[in-house]
Design an enzyme around this catalytic site. Structure first.
Site, PDB file in Angstrom:
ATOM      1  N   SER A  27       7.302   1.214  10.600  1.00  0.00           N
ATOM      2  CA  SER A  27       7.292   2.621  10.503  1.00  0.00           C
ATOM      3  C   SER A  27       6.727   3.079  12.556  1.00  0.00           C
ATOM      4  O   SER A  27       7.208   4.111  12.443  1.00  0.00           O
ATOM      5  CB  SER A  27       6.348   2.622   9.540  1.00  0.00           C
ATOM      6  OG  SER A  27       5.486   1.935   9.642  1.00  0.00           O
ATOM      7  N   GLY A  57       4.263 -10.306   4.192  1.00  0.00           N
ATOM      8  CA  GLY A  57       5.168 -10.682   5.224  1.00  0.00           C
ATOM      9  C   GLY A  57       5.128 -11.561   6.970  1.00  0.00           C
ATOM     10  O   GLY A  57       3.321 -11.717   6.627  1.00  0.00           O
ATOM     11  N   MET A  87       0.641  -1.179  -0.370  1.00  0.00           N
ATOM     12  CA  MET A  87      -0.208   0.347   0.282  1.00  0.00           C
ATOM     13  C   MET A  87       0.917   0.592  -0.084  1.00  0.00           C
ATOM     14  O   MET A  87       0.123   2.486   0.663  1.00  0.00           O
ATOM     15  CB  MET A  87      -0.888   0.171   1.196  1.00  0.00           C
ATOM     16  CG  MET A  87      -2.306  -1.167   1.065  1.00  0.00           C
ATOM     17  SD  MET A  87      -3.485  -0.782   1.847  1.00  0.00           S
ATOM     18  CE  MET A  87      -3.296  -0.404   3.860  1.00  0.00           C
ATOM     19  N   GLY A  88       1.983   1.040  -0.620  1.00  0.00           N
ATOM     20  CA  GLY A  88       3.226   2.186  -0.365  1.00  0.00           C
ATOM     21  C   GLY A  88       3.395   2.916   0.899  1.00  0.00           C
ATOM     22  O   GLY A  88       3.524   1.721   1.663  1.00  0.00           O
ATOM     23  N   PHE A  89       4.359   3.686   0.723  1.00  0.00           N
ATOM     24  CA  PHE A  89       4.856   4.108   2.329  1.00  0.00           C
ATOM     25  C   PHE A  89       5.651   3.229   2.765  1.00  0.00           C
ATOM     26  O   PHE A  89       5.860   2.793   3.863  1.00  0.00           O
ATOM     27  CB  PHE A  89       4.036   5.067   3.693  1.00  0.00           C
ATOM     28  CG  PHE A  89       4.755   6.107   4.172  1.00  0.00           C
ATOM     29  CD1 PHE A  89       4.880   7.599   3.209  1.00  0.00           C
ATOM     30  CD2 PHE A  89       4.739   5.619   5.334  1.00  0.00           C
ATOM     31  CE1 PHE A  89       5.317   8.303   3.821  1.00  0.00           C
ATOM     32  CE2 PHE A  89       5.387   7.379   5.772  1.00  0.00           C
ATOM     33  CZ  PHE A  89       5.692   8.152   5.266  1.00  0.00           C
ATOM     34  N   HIS A 102       8.769   0.880   3.478  1.00  0.00           N
ATOM     35  CA  HIS A 102       9.689   1.194   4.716  1.00  0.00           C
ATOM     36  C   HIS A 102      10.791  -0.315   4.760  1.00  0.00           C
ATOM     37  O   HIS A 102      10.500  -0.914   4.006  1.00  0.00           O
ATOM     38  CB  HIS A 102       9.482   1.078   6.032  1.00  0.00           C
ATOM     39  CG  HIS A 102       8.228  -0.247   6.812  1.00  0.00           C
ATOM     40  ND1 HIS A 102       9.056  -1.377   6.730  1.00  0.00           N
ATOM     41  CD2 HIS A 102       6.918  -0.252   6.262  1.00  0.00           C
ATOM     42  CE1 HIS A 102       7.745  -2.239   6.617  1.00  0.00           C
ATOM     43  NE2 HIS A 102       6.619  -1.021   6.723  1.00  0.00           N
ATOM     44  N   GLN A 158      -2.888 -11.527   8.111  1.00  0.00           N
ATOM     45  CA  GLN A 158      -3.034 -11.703   7.326  1.00  0.00           C
ATOM     46  C   GLN A 158      -2.382 -12.830   5.983  1.00  0.00           C
ATOM     47  O   GLN A 158      -3.059 -13.282   5.008  1.00  0.00           O
ATOM     48  CB  GLN A 158      -2.648 -10.225   6.419  1.00  0.00           C
ATOM     49  CG  GLN A 158      -2.122  -9.571   5.000  1.00  0.00           C
ATOM     50  CD  GLN A 158      -2.173  -8.359   4.764  1.00  0.00           C
ATOM     51  OE1 GLN A 158      -2.993  -7.894   4.480  1.00  0.00           O
ATOM     52  NE2 GLN A 158      -0.555  -8.447   4.526  1.00  0.00           N
ATOM     53  N   GLY A 217      11.446  -3.323   5.509  1.00  0.00           N
ATOM     54  CA  GLY A 217      10.192  -4.706   5.426  1.00  0.00           C
ATOM     55  C   GLY A 217      10.257  -4.321   4.267  1.00  0.00           C
ATOM     56  O   GLY A 217      10.387  -5.692   3.886  1.00  0.00           O
ATOM     57  N   HIS A 218       9.210  -3.838   3.481  1.00  0.00           N
ATOM     58  CA  HIS A 218       8.935  -4.271   2.172  1.00  0.00           C
ATOM     59  C   HIS A 218      10.388  -4.180   0.611  1.00  0.00           C
ATOM     60  O   HIS A 218       9.925  -5.232   0.215  1.00  0.00           O
ATOM     61  CB  HIS A 218       7.865  -2.658   1.402  1.00  0.00           C
ATOM     62  CG  HIS A 218       7.102  -2.192   2.599  1.00  0.00           C
ATOM     63  ND1 HIS A 218       7.046  -1.318   3.432  1.00  0.00           N
ATOM     64  CD2 HIS A 218       5.627  -2.976   2.855  1.00  0.00           C
ATOM     65  CE1 HIS A 218       5.797  -1.215   3.439  1.00  0.00           C
ATOM     66  NE2 HIS A 218       5.307  -2.311   3.299  1.00  0.00           N
TER      67      HIS A 218
HETATM   68  O1  PAF Z   1      -0.605  -5.765   3.778  1.00  0.00           O
HETATM   69  C1  PAF Z   1      -0.192  -4.773   3.428  1.00  0.00           C
HETATM   70  O2  PAF Z   1       0.228  -4.136   2.734  1.00  0.00           O
HETATM   71  C2  PAF Z   1      -1.921  -4.848   2.169  1.00  0.00           C
HETATM   72  O3  PAF Z   1      -2.595  -5.216   3.381  1.00  0.00           O
HETATM   73  C3  PAF Z   1      -2.230  -5.780   1.026  1.00  0.00           C
HETATM   74  C4  PAF Z   1      -1.790  -6.669   1.574  1.00  0.00           C
HETATM   75  C5  PAF Z   1      -1.278  -5.013   0.199  1.00  0.00           C
HETATM   76  C6  PAF Z   1      -3.699  -6.097   0.804  1.00  0.00           C
HETATM   77  O4  PAF Z   1      -3.607  -3.852   0.546  1.00  0.00           O
END
Ligand code: PAF
Length: 279
Positions: free
Chosen positions: A186, A147, A30-32, A34, A153, A36-37
């Site tokens: 974050s 993650g 979802m952007g922004f 850090h 999730q 971890g991404h």
């Molecule tokens: O973990 C996230 O950033 C969101 O829940 C995802 C998996 C991108 C779905 O919008």
């Protein structure tokens, strides 16, 4: 790095990748971004020939419009980070393409979405699975990385992928930690110096649980609660010990892997951590 704002734009490149038999890895975000991404991207890079990242602030997983509006965004910074990380393609779809006018299809794991964190955020996981299913259809990757920090999730996405028969490997990427053990987030920058030091009690409690010779649900719960409650700056907000794959409740001695899901508050900042413990 190619940046596409429509699905049809990115499909041409995806078709080219496939023509050459290249393995495509997807990292939905979802952007922004850090660290971890970037760890998710690096993990995808180690398994795939091409890495696609999506940036989409998904309206259907937010409880109310003010949370959605308040969600931080910095596209220029995100794109610079992804370019540095060696991403091949970034898809930034419009809301109207992800959710076409009059759409009425949702995807929901009916049991797993409505337990644990799903009880405090009704509809959240339904929004996540609905968008992830749509992103899977847009990109049709061979694998997708998520993650382990968002443990519920991850398990829900694994289950949805299996149930709907998506031919996609779901990779759970371990939590990235600071050198002293604190899970990266974050939110960590919002901790004052004393709370930052006190927050180490979370990873300490998980280590103490791991080290227990006799692991029962009660002994795990006790050691974690005792360790964290010994730190006056910490308040436990959630402590769930569930069967690692199904998220079902557990009791008695561990006979299969258990996931400990923890949320602990320090001075108004909620920190999450988790660990899978083996019997
Ligand atoms: O973990 C996230 O950033 C969101 O829940 C995802 C998996 C991108 C779905 O919008």
């Amino acid at each position: 790095m190619q940046v596409c704002r429509t699905v049809s734009d990115c499909r041409e490149s995806l078709a080219n990748y496939r023509r050459y038999g290249e393995i495509v890895g997807l990292v939905p975000t979802m952007g922004f971004l850090h660290a971890g991404h970037i760890e998710l991207v690096n993990n995808a890079k180690s398994r795939a020939d091409r890495v696609v990242v999506t940036i989409f602030v998904n309206p259907t997983q937010f409880g109310d419009a003010s949370d959605l509006d308040a969600y931080p965004r910095d596209e220029a910074r995100d794109l610079a980070m992804l370019k540095d990380a060696g991403v091949d393609l970034v898809l930034i779809p419009q809301v109207a393409e992800v959710y076409p006018d009059g759409d009425e299809t949702i995807v929901e794991t009916t049991r797993m979405a409505n337990m644990l964190h799903g009880l405090v955020r009704p509809g959240h996981f339904r929004g996540v699975t609905t968008v992830v299913a749509r992103l899977f259809n847009f990109v049709q990757p061979d694998l997708a990385c998520f993650g382990e920090k968002d443990y519920q999730q991850l398990q829900i996405i694994k289950r949805m992928t299996r149930d709907l028969g998506f031919p996609i490997d779901i990779i759970g990427v371990p939590i990235v930690r600071e050198p002293d053990g604190l899970a990266m987030s974050s939110r960590n920058v919002r901790l004052n110096a004393q709370d930052r030091a006190a927050a180490l009690v979370i990873s300490k409690s998980l280590e103490a649980a791991e080290a227990l010779p006799e692991k029962t649900v009660t002994s795990l719960r006790e050691i974690i609660a005792q360790t964290i409650n010994a730190e006056p700056r910490a308040t436990i907000r959630g402590l769930d010990i569930v069967e690692a794959e199904t998220l079902n409740d557990l009791s008695g001695p561990l006979t299969s892997p258990a996931a400990i899901m923890l949320s602990v508050e320090f001075g108004g900042v909620l920190l999450l951590d988790q660990r899978v413990i083996h019997p």
